[in-house]
Every structure is written in structure tokens, then in C-alpha cells.
Design a protein around this motif. Sequence first.
Motif, PDB file in Angstrom:
ATOM      1  N   ARG A 203      16.220  56.962  74.775  1.00 31.08           N
ATOM      2  CA  ARG A 203      15.881  58.344  74.422  1.00 31.08           C
ATOM      3  C   ARG A 203      16.753  58.883  73.290  1.00 31.08           C
ATOM      4  NH1 ARG A 203      17.592  63.336  75.410  1.00 31.08           N
ATOM      5  NH2 ARG A 203      19.309  62.598  76.727  1.00 31.08           N
ATOM      6  N   GLN A 204      18.069  58.686  73.383  1.00 32.30           N
ATOM      7  CA  GLN A 204      18.966  59.262  72.384  1.00 32.30           C
ATOM      8  C   GLN A 204      18.870  58.551  71.032  1.00 32.30           C
ATOM      9  OE1 GLN A 204      22.171  58.834  75.306  1.00 32.30           O
ATOM     10  NE2 GLN A 204      22.819  60.926  74.805  1.00 32.30           N
ATOM     11  N   ILE A 205      18.884  57.230  71.058  1.00 32.01           N
ATOM     12  CA  ILE A 205      18.803  56.495  69.797  1.00 32.01           C
ATOM     13  C   ILE A 205      17.410  56.655  69.193  1.00 32.01           C
ATOM     14  CG2 ILE A 205      19.029  54.250  68.696  1.00 32.01           C
ATOM     15  CD1 ILE A 205      21.638  55.533  69.769  1.00 32.01           C
ATOM     16  N   GLY A 206      16.373  56.662  70.048  1.00 29.82           N
ATOM     17  CA  GLY A 206      15.019  56.890  69.555  1.00 29.82           C
ATOM     18  C   GLY A 206      14.881  58.248  68.889  1.00 29.82           C
ATOM     19  N   MET A 207      15.592  59.256  69.419  1.00 29.15           N
ATOM     20  CA  MET A 207      15.565  60.587  68.814  1.00 29.15           C
ATOM     21  C   MET A 207      16.160  60.556  67.408  1.00 29.15           C
ATOM     22  SD  MET A 207      17.493  64.043  70.199  1.00 29.15           S
ATOM     23  CE  MET A 207      16.833  63.762  71.854  1.00 29.15           C
ATOM     24  N   ALA A 208      17.248  59.826  67.239  1.00 28.52           N
ATOM     25  CA  ALA A 208      17.887  59.733  65.927  1.00 28.52           C
ATOM     26  C   ALA A 208      16.997  58.993  64.932  1.00 28.52           C
ATOM     27  CB  ALA A 208      19.238  59.025  66.052  1.00 28.52           C
ATOM     28  N   ILE A 209      16.376  57.925  65.366  1.00 25.08           N
ATOM     29  CA  ILE A 209      15.467  57.185  64.487  1.00 25.08           C
ATOM     30  C   ILE A 209      14.294  58.068  64.081  1.00 25.08           C
ATOM     31  CG2 ILE A 209      13.844  55.244  64.372  1.00 25.08           C
ATOM     32  CD1 ILE A 209      15.766  53.684  66.154  1.00 25.08           C
ATOM     33  N   GLY A 210      13.743  58.807  65.039  1.00 26.05           N
ATOM     34  CA  GLY A 210      12.637  59.706  64.734  1.00 26.05           C
ATOM     35  C   GLY A 210      13.028  60.766  63.718  1.00 26.05           C
ATOM     36  N   ALA A 211      14.238  61.288  63.828  1.00 29.63           N
ATOM     37  CA  ALA A 211      14.697  62.304  62.886  1.00 29.63           C
ATOM     38  C   ALA A 211      14.830  61.729  61.474  1.00 29.63           C
ATOM     39  CB  ALA A 211      16.039  62.878  63.350  1.00 29.63           C
ATOM     40  N   MET A 212      15.357  60.526  61.375  1.00 28.61           N
ATOM     41  CA  MET A 212      15.494  59.901  60.053  1.00 28.61           C
ATOM     42  C   MET A 212      14.136  59.600  59.437  1.00 28.61           C
ATOM     43  SD  MET A 212      18.873  57.434  60.263  1.00 28.61           S
ATOM     44  CE  MET A 212      18.680  56.757  61.918  1.00 28.61           C
ATOM     45  N   HIS A 213      13.184  59.202  60.264  1.00 27.36           N
ATOM     46  CA  HIS A 213      11.839  58.947  59.755  1.00 27.36           C
ATOM     47  C   HIS A 213      11.167  60.240  59.311  1.00 27.36           C
ATOM     48  CE1 HIS A 213      10.689  54.661  60.938  1.00 27.36           C
ATOM     49  NE2 HIS A 213      11.995  54.758  61.096  1.00 27.36           N
ATOM     50  N   ALA A 214      11.417  61.316  60.030  1.00 32.49           N
ATOM     51  CA  ALA A 214      10.776  62.590  59.711  1.00 32.49           C
ATOM     52  C   ALA A 214      11.322  63.194  58.420  1.00 32.49           C
ATOM     53  CB  ALA A 214      10.968  63.577  60.858  1.00 32.49           C
ATOM     54  N   GLU A 215      12.613  62.996  58.162  1.00 35.46           N
ATOM     55  CA  GLU A 215      13.241  63.568  56.963  1.00 35.46           C
ATOM     56  C   GLU A 215      14.083  62.510  56.257  1.00 35.46           C
ATOM     57  OE1 GLU A 215      14.514  67.899  57.287  1.00 35.46           O
ATOM     58  OE2 GLU A 215      14.792  67.192  59.357  1.00 35.46           O
ATOM     59  N   PRO A 216      13.442  61.536  55.636  1.00 41.67           N
ATOM     60  CA  PRO A 216      14.205  60.454  55.005  1.00 41.67           C
ATOM     61  C   PRO A 216      15.049  60.913  53.820  1.00 41.67           C
ATOM     62  CG  PRO A 216      11.888  60.293  54.437  1.00 41.67           C
ATOM     63  CD  PRO A 216      11.988  61.337  55.495  1.00 41.67           C
ATOM     64  N   ALA A 217      14.678  62.026  53.165  1.00 38.81           N
ATOM     65  CA  ALA A 217      15.422  62.501  52.001  1.00 38.81           C
ATOM     66  C   ALA A 217      16.644  63.332  52.381  1.00 38.81           C
ATOM     67  CB  ALA A 217      14.510  63.333  51.101  1.00 38.81           C
ATOM     68  N   ARG A 218      16.735  63.724  53.619  1.00 41.81           N
ATOM     69  CA  ARG A 218      17.864  64.568  54.037  1.00 41.81           C
ATOM     70  C   ARG A 218      19.174  63.792  53.942  1.00 41.81           C
ATOM     71  NH1 ARG A 218      18.110  68.019  59.736  1.00 41.81           N
ATOM     72  NH2 ARG A 218      20.336  68.500  59.686  1.00 41.81           N
ATOM     73  N   ARG A 219      20.229  64.478  53.553  1.00 37.80           N
ATOM     74  CA  ARG A 219      21.548  63.840  53.450  1.00 37.80           C
ATOM     75  C   ARG A 219      22.183  63.778  54.842  1.00 37.80           C
ATOM     76  NH1 ARG A 219      20.613  65.476  48.392  1.00 37.80           N
ATOM     77  NH2 ARG A 219      21.700  64.451  46.673  1.00 37.80           N
TER      78      ARG A 219
END
Length: 307
Positions: A203-219
Motif C-alpha cells: 500500500r505505501q510503496i504503491g502510493m509513492a509509485i502512483g504519485a510519481m506516475h501521476a506527476e512525473p515532472a514534479r521535483r
Amino acid sequence: MSSVSMDPLSDVLALLKPKSYVSLGLDAGPDWAIDFPPPQGIKFNAVLSGGCWLEVDGVEPIRLEEGDCFLLTQNRPFRMMSDRSLPTIPANDIYAHAKDGVAICNGGGTFFLVGSRFGFSGAGANLIVGILPPVVHVSEHSDQASVLRFAIDQMARELRGQHPGGFLMTEHLAHIMLMQILRLYLSAPDTEGTGWLFALADRQIGMAIGAMHAEPARRWTLQQLAAMTGMSRSSFAERFKEKVGAAPMDYLTRWRMMLAGERLSNSSEPIGKIALSLGYDSESAFSTAFKRVMARSPRQYSREAAG
């Protein structure tokens, strides 16, 4: 592909554009044994009636029963047979004479199988096939496997019935079954492995991966990702590396380069524009990262794709 998705599995499959190249049925009689060449890409099969043995080089033989599905994910020859003691015949001897999408072996009537082969676009195919075992077997008796039944039965009707639009229908059904088998495999309690696909079950690591996929340009920073998951920075970094097999920032860079590769292959966007859209301040910084990950410069990659 949208940058607002929070579904990494859909993201990756959309990026790789899986295409179902073949949808064929096998109708076999009481005694049969067929030797198949190594499949290119992922091979999907579903048993509609009867049972058989599956032998894949380097894997223990698997008994298949009605309703079972399986994926062959690696380039290995395989054999299917009603009795393991029978001599095999080459698959081409049967499939070369297929009629209306169904090959007949030994008169048919006892066993029926439907199958497709999936190919993937781009250099990122190993995002899927590189982290799966040679055979993914989903038993008809496994939890939630019944949701495959409609798609399997409908594919059989399309193959047997010659309905208008049947080819496109079987292709879409094959995609549905590919996705569902991956879901079932990942949800199985005894499934273990390292890679982004397995990490989605956390759940926790999947949440982080999902966030990076959703906003790949974010720093993104390690601290931001850790805070999102409710973990300390050190605990998050350690757990992410354990589950994914790469550090969080390395994974983010790899995902950005996969997105860039797709755009370089399928659009005429300037490299500088792609770089800015993925969080890079300069084309040179982007090109350095791209070459490190993809083993060629963006321009070389674009030329190869065009060729």
C-alpha cells in the motif's frame, strides 16, 4: 497518455501498447501431444473444456483443467498434451490447417483452448516480462478467477461463430484477460518478487509509485515521498529499494525516460519541450539522463524509431 493517472499498471500497459497478434482456438481429440516453438512476447491461453499437461523448459509440468488460464512470459519452447507419454507433433502441422480461427488435432471434440500472443512496443517491454516468472498459472478454482469466465466464453463464441467484428472483439477480450490475470497473480498470497509490479501490492510503496506516475515532472524529493506514505525517509528508501529493486529517484528517472521514449517515437515534439514537460530545466541535462538510462541519445532514439 494522461499525466494524471494514479494507476501505474494501466500507465505501463498503455505505454507499451500491448497488441494481440493472434487469436486462435485448438480443438483436440482424446489422445494428442503438440510441440510449440518459443513464443514471441507474452503468450496467453485459456482452457475452455477438457484438461491437459503443460511443459515449459525449465519449469515443473503443470496440470491444466477446464477454466484455467496461463501466461508464458519468456522465449521458451513448450509442449501441451493429454498424456505426457505420447510423442509430440510440431504445432505448425496443426495450425497451418486452421479453419475459421480453430485448429483441429486428432479429430477434436475432447479439449478446447483459446489463445493469443501479445507483443509490446518500445524498449520498455522488460517492465512487464522482465519481472514475471516463465509461467503464470491462474487456476479456475482460485479466488476471483470466475471473473475471467465471461471473457473466455465470449472469445470462444467469437472464434466459433464468425460474427461481424469478431477479430476486434477477440483482441479486446484478450487484453481484458491479460489485465485480469496480472491482477489475480499479484493478489495471490504466495506471490513474491522484486520490481515495480510486485511493489504495487504494498500500500505505501504503491502510493509513492502512483504519485510519481501521476506527476512525473514534479521535483519530487525523498522526504516528500516518505511523508506521503507516513514513513521516515530512511525507512521509506530502504523499503522502496527492497520492493522495487531500485532507489526511488532512480525509478522516477527511469519512468520519465520511458515516457520520453514514447513521445520521441510517436510525435514530432522538440526534445527541449519534452525535457521541460518532464521536469528538466535544460535539454542537455535531459539528454544526459536519457542516454544513461536508454543507452542512446534522444536524437538517436528518435531516428531509430523512425527507421
